[in-house]
Design a protein around this motif. Sequence first.
Motif, PDB file in Angstrom:
ATOM      1  N   GLY A  22       0.816  -1.199   0.000  1.00 11.17           N
ATOM      2  CA  GLY A  22       0.000   0.000   0.000  1.00 11.17           C
ATOM      3  C   GLY A  22       0.852   1.252   0.000  1.00 11.17           C
ATOM      4  N   PHE A  23       0.189   2.380   0.157  1.00  8.95           N
ATOM      5  CA  PHE A  23       0.855   3.690   0.182  1.00  8.95           C
ATOM      6  C   PHE A  23       0.533   4.357   1.504  1.00  8.95           C
ATOM      7  CE2 PHE A  23       0.832   8.326  -0.790  1.00  8.95           C
ATOM      8  CZ  PHE A  23       2.158   8.457  -1.148  1.00  8.95           C
ATOM      9  N   GLY A  24       1.562   4.732   2.269  1.00 10.16           N
ATOM     10  CA  GLY A  24       1.375   5.384   3.551  1.00 10.16           C
ATOM     11  C   GLY A  24       1.506   6.896   3.443  1.00 10.16           C
ATOM     12  N   VAL A  25       0.753   7.617   4.259  1.00 12.05           N
ATOM     13  CA  VAL A  25       0.795   9.085   4.209  1.00 12.05           C
ATOM     14  C   VAL A  25       1.257   9.687   5.534  1.00 12.05           C
ATOM     15  CG1 VAL A  25      -0.958   9.211   2.397  1.00 12.05           C
ATOM     16  CG2 VAL A  25      -1.670   9.302   4.794  1.00 12.05           C
ATOM     17  N   PHE A  26       1.874   8.881   6.394  1.00  8.18           N
ATOM     18  CA  PHE A  26       2.432   9.403   7.643  1.00  8.18           C
ATOM     19  C   PHE A  26       3.484  10.462   7.345  1.00  8.18           C
ATOM     20  CE2 PHE A  26       5.782   8.668  11.033  1.00  8.18           C
ATOM     21  CZ  PHE A  26       5.122   9.388  12.017  1.00  8.18           C
ATOM     22  N   GLN A  27       3.379  11.589   8.034  1.00  8.88           N
ATOM     23  CA  GLN A  27       4.309  12.721   7.928  1.00  8.88           C
ATOM     24  C   GLN A  27       4.248  13.430   6.571  1.00  8.88           C
ATOM     25  OE1 GLN A  27       8.121  11.039   9.166  1.00  8.88           O
ATOM     26  NE2 GLN A  27       7.777  11.709  11.269  1.00  8.88           N
ATOM     27  N   ILE A  28       3.280  13.116   5.746  1.00 13.24           N
ATOM     28  CA  ILE A  28       3.079  13.917   4.530  1.00 13.24           C
ATOM     29  C   ILE A  28       2.164  15.083   4.898  1.00 13.24           C
ATOM     30  CG2 ILE A  28       2.185  13.976   2.171  1.00 13.24           C
ATOM     31  CD1 ILE A  28       2.867  11.075   1.852  1.00 13.24           C
ATOM     32  N   PRO A  29       2.605  16.326   4.715  1.00 13.82           N
ATOM     33  CA  PRO A  29       1.772  17.475   5.081  1.00 13.82           C
ATOM     34  C   PRO A  29       0.434  17.429   4.339  1.00 13.82           C
ATOM     35  CG  PRO A  29       4.012  18.171   4.584  1.00 13.82           C
ATOM     36  CD  PRO A  29       3.907  16.733   4.158  1.00 13.82           C
ATOM     37  N   PRO A  30      -0.627  17.913   4.983  1.00 12.78           N
ATOM     38  CA  PRO A  30      -1.936  17.889   4.330  1.00 12.78           C
ATOM     39  C   PRO A  30      -1.931  18.517   2.941  1.00 12.78           C
ATOM     40  CG  PRO A  30      -2.183  18.476   6.632  1.00 12.78           C
ATOM     41  CD  PRO A  30      -0.710  18.419   6.367  1.00 12.78           C
ATOM     42  N   THR A  33      -0.696  15.935   0.496  1.00  9.98           N
ATOM     43  CA  THR A  33      -1.233  14.578   0.570  1.00  9.98           C
ATOM     44  C   THR A  33      -2.090  14.208  -0.631  1.00  9.98           C
ATOM     45  OG1 THR A  33      -1.184  14.597   2.991  1.00  9.98           O
ATOM     46  CG2 THR A  33      -2.647  13.003   1.934  1.00  9.98           C
ATOM     47  N   LYS A  34      -2.944  15.107  -1.061  1.00  7.79           N
ATOM     48  CA  LYS A  34      -3.840  14.782  -2.168  1.00  7.79           C
ATOM     49  C   LYS A  34      -3.051  14.406  -3.413  1.00  7.79           C
ATOM     50  CE  LYS A  34      -7.339  16.879  -5.174  1.00  7.79           C
ATOM     51  NZ  LYS A  34      -8.157  18.092  -5.418  1.00  7.79           N
ATOM     52  N   GLU A  35      -2.082  15.227  -3.792  1.00  5.94           N
ATOM     53  CA  GLU A  35      -1.324  14.953  -5.011  1.00  5.94           C
ATOM     54  C   GLU A  35      -0.476  13.691  -4.849  1.00  5.94           C
ATOM     55  OE1 GLU A  35       0.021  14.929  -8.769  1.00  5.94           O
ATOM     56  OE2 GLU A  35      -1.637  16.091  -7.935  1.00  5.94           O
ATOM     57  N   ALA A  36       0.142  13.515  -3.682  1.00  4.99           N
ATOM     58  CA  ALA A  36       0.950  12.315  -3.458  1.00  4.99           C
ATOM     59  C   ALA A  36       0.091  11.054  -3.569  1.00  4.99           C
ATOM     60  CB  ALA A  36       1.620  12.380  -2.088  1.00  4.99           C
ATOM     61  N   THR A  37      -1.112  11.112  -3.025  1.00  4.47           N
ATOM     62  CA  THR A  37      -2.010   9.955  -3.088  1.00  4.47           C
ATOM     63  C   THR A  37      -2.485   9.715  -4.513  1.00  4.47           C
ATOM     64  OG1 THR A  37      -2.725  10.405  -0.812  1.00  4.47           O
ATOM     65  CG2 THR A  37      -4.105   8.932  -2.118  1.00  4.47           C
ATOM     66  N   LEU A  38      -2.760  10.767  -5.242  1.00  4.84           N
ATOM     67  CA  LEU A  38      -3.160  10.612  -6.643  1.00  4.84           C
ATOM     68  C   LEU A  38      -2.029   9.993  -7.463  1.00  4.84           C
ATOM     69  CD1 LEU A  38      -5.155  13.905  -7.277  1.00  4.84           C
ATOM     70  CD2 LEU A  38      -6.041  11.568  -7.492  1.00  4.84           C
ATOM     71  N   GLU A  52      -6.237   9.625  11.794  1.00  5.38           N
ATOM     72  CA  GLU A  52      -6.672  10.929  12.295  1.00  5.38           C
ATOM     73  C   GLU A  52      -5.478  11.705  12.833  1.00  5.38           C
ATOM     74  OE1 GLU A  52      -8.242  14.093  14.797  1.00  5.38           O
ATOM     75  OE2 GLU A  52      -6.920  12.458  15.423  1.00  5.38           O
ATOM     76  N   MET A  53      -4.553  11.006  13.479  1.00 10.32           N
ATOM     77  CA  MET A  53      -3.376  11.650  14.053  1.00 10.32           C
ATOM     78  C   MET A  53      -2.494  12.314  12.994  1.00 10.32           C
ATOM     79  SD  MET A  53      -0.455   9.959  16.565  1.00 10.32           S
ATOM     80  CE  MET A  53      -1.645   9.245  17.685  1.00 10.32           C
ATOM     81  N   TYR A  54      -2.551  11.833  11.751  1.00 10.69           N
ATOM     82  CA  TYR A  54      -1.712  12.391  10.686  1.00 10.69           C
ATOM     83  C   TYR A  54      -2.235  13.731  10.172  1.00 10.69           C
ATOM     84  CZ  TYR A  54      -0.187   7.470  10.365  1.00 10.69           C
ATOM     85  OH  TYR A  54       0.253   6.205  10.620  1.00 10.69           O
ATOM     86  N   GLY A  55      -3.510  14.017  10.411  1.00  3.29           N
ATOM     87  CA  GLY A  55      -4.079  15.288   9.982  1.00  3.29           C
ATOM     88  C   GLY A  55      -4.324  15.406   8.495  1.00  3.29           C
ATOM     89  N   ASN A  56      -4.372  14.284   7.777  1.00  3.59           N
ATOM     90  CA  ASN A  56      -4.551  14.368   6.322  1.00  3.59           C
ATOM     91  C   ASN A  56      -5.616  13.402   5.770  1.00  3.59           C
ATOM     92  OD1 ASN A  56      -3.146  11.924   6.529  1.00  3.59           O
ATOM     93  ND2 ASN A  56      -1.207  12.789   5.788  1.00  3.59           N
ATOM     94  N   GLU A  57      -6.543  13.003   6.631  1.00  2.00           N
ATOM     95  CA  GLU A  57      -7.629  12.136   6.160  1.00  2.00           C
ATOM     96  C   GLU A  57      -8.438  12.814   5.053  1.00  2.00           C
ATOM     97  OE1 GLU A  57      -9.138   9.475   9.910  1.00  2.00           O
ATOM     98  OE2 GLU A  57      -9.477  11.631  10.043  1.00  2.00           O
ATOM     99  N   ARG A  58      -8.742  14.087   5.249  1.00  2.00           N
ATOM    100  CA  ARG A  58      -9.580  14.796   4.277  1.00  2.00           C
ATOM    101  C   ARG A  58      -8.948  14.783   2.890  1.00  2.00           C
ATOM    102  NH1 ARG A  58     -13.673  17.633   5.528  1.00  2.00           N
ATOM    103  NH2 ARG A  58     -12.942  17.748   7.704  1.00  2.00           N
ATOM    104  N   GLU A  59      -7.645  14.989   2.829  1.00  3.57           N
ATOM    105  CA  GLU A  59      -6.951  15.049   1.543  1.00  3.57           C
ATOM    106  C   GLU A  59      -6.850  13.663   0.898  1.00  3.57           C
ATOM    107  OE1 GLU A  59      -6.372  18.601   3.816  1.00  3.57           O
ATOM    108  OE2 GLU A  59      -5.978  16.522   4.382  1.00  3.57           O
ATOM    109  N   VAL A  60      -6.726  12.623   1.722  1.00  2.56           N
ATOM    110  CA  VAL A  60      -6.779  11.261   1.184  1.00  2.56           C
ATOM    111  C   VAL A  60      -8.138  11.013   0.536  1.00  2.56           C
ATOM    112  CG1 VAL A  60      -6.911   8.811   1.825  1.00  2.56           C
ATOM    113  CG2 VAL A  60      -5.038  10.234   2.691  1.00  2.56           C
ATOM    114  N   GLY A  61      -9.199  11.413   1.226  1.00  5.40           N
ATOM    115  CA  GLY A  61     -10.533  11.231   0.673  1.00  5.40           C
ATOM    116  C   GLY A  61     -10.726  11.978  -0.638  1.00  5.40           C
TER     117      GLY A  61
END
Length: 280
Positions: A22-30, A33-38, A52-61
């Motif tokens: 998979g792809f992890g987003v720990f320590q990726i700034p919000p 995050t969206k572009e990295a996940t894309l 939730e602790m990473y602060g980037n759930e919204r951008e993943v979504g």
Amino acid sequence: MATTGAVPMITLNNGVEIPQLGFGVFQIPPEDTKEATLVALREGYRHIDTAEMYGNEREVGEAVRESGIDRDKIFVTSKLNNGYHAPEAAAKAFEDTLSALDIGHLDLFLMHWPLTDGGYVDAWKAMEEMLQGGRVRAIGVSNFKQHHLNRLFAETTVVPAVNQIEIHPYLAQDDMRDFDREHQIATEAWSPIAQGKVLDDAVIERIARRTGKSPAQVVLRWHIQRGDIVFPKSVTPERVRDNFAIFDFELSDADMSDITALDRAERTGPDPDVFDYIPS
């Protein structure tokens, strides 16, 4: 273990399938995050690990929704933050995660840390209710040791589907992995390359030269052949691509043994028995 495309699928103890890479987003700034996940989704990743602790759930979504990929083809994990182990707080935190992601359901929800106050048992009971509610397909834990899991076995009903723990060549965690396997719990590996510390190890460099792969690819392949579920993170497109290109070679039994022998019980993160951090 079934295979879809290049990435093996591991069947969890409730029948749900999870991509092994998979792809992890720990320590990726919000904001990144969206572009990295894309980028990861375009490269073929179908498993995204956030919290939730990473602060980037919204951008993943946002990335999942805008990817153009069928939602049912993407496996998304998030985690219960440490400050929400009380049952009502856990239930609200789950709702907040679903709202932030805005992708319908969640595939896997993990308790991020057990903490030392013992409240993880009540939190797990709340997570069992979440599972029964049908908006999450599987529940699991993160950073749990054997004694934490034994308490859950004794006091609750649902066996965790996953235990996400720190694993890398300097912290092989074979005893914990064996315990998980004995209880039909899939093991996920965070910090899979020890935050880069293992990449200049002479053993790994030697194997990389022989296979024509990078040290990171060799270590990730070691995880895959051991059966770990792994989710490296990067914001560099080339590295995201390289991390995915680990299914066109195999390590020999000798390679596997040599890498595992590097184990020196060295953590890059905290020991779960003493970690009590609650974000403000």
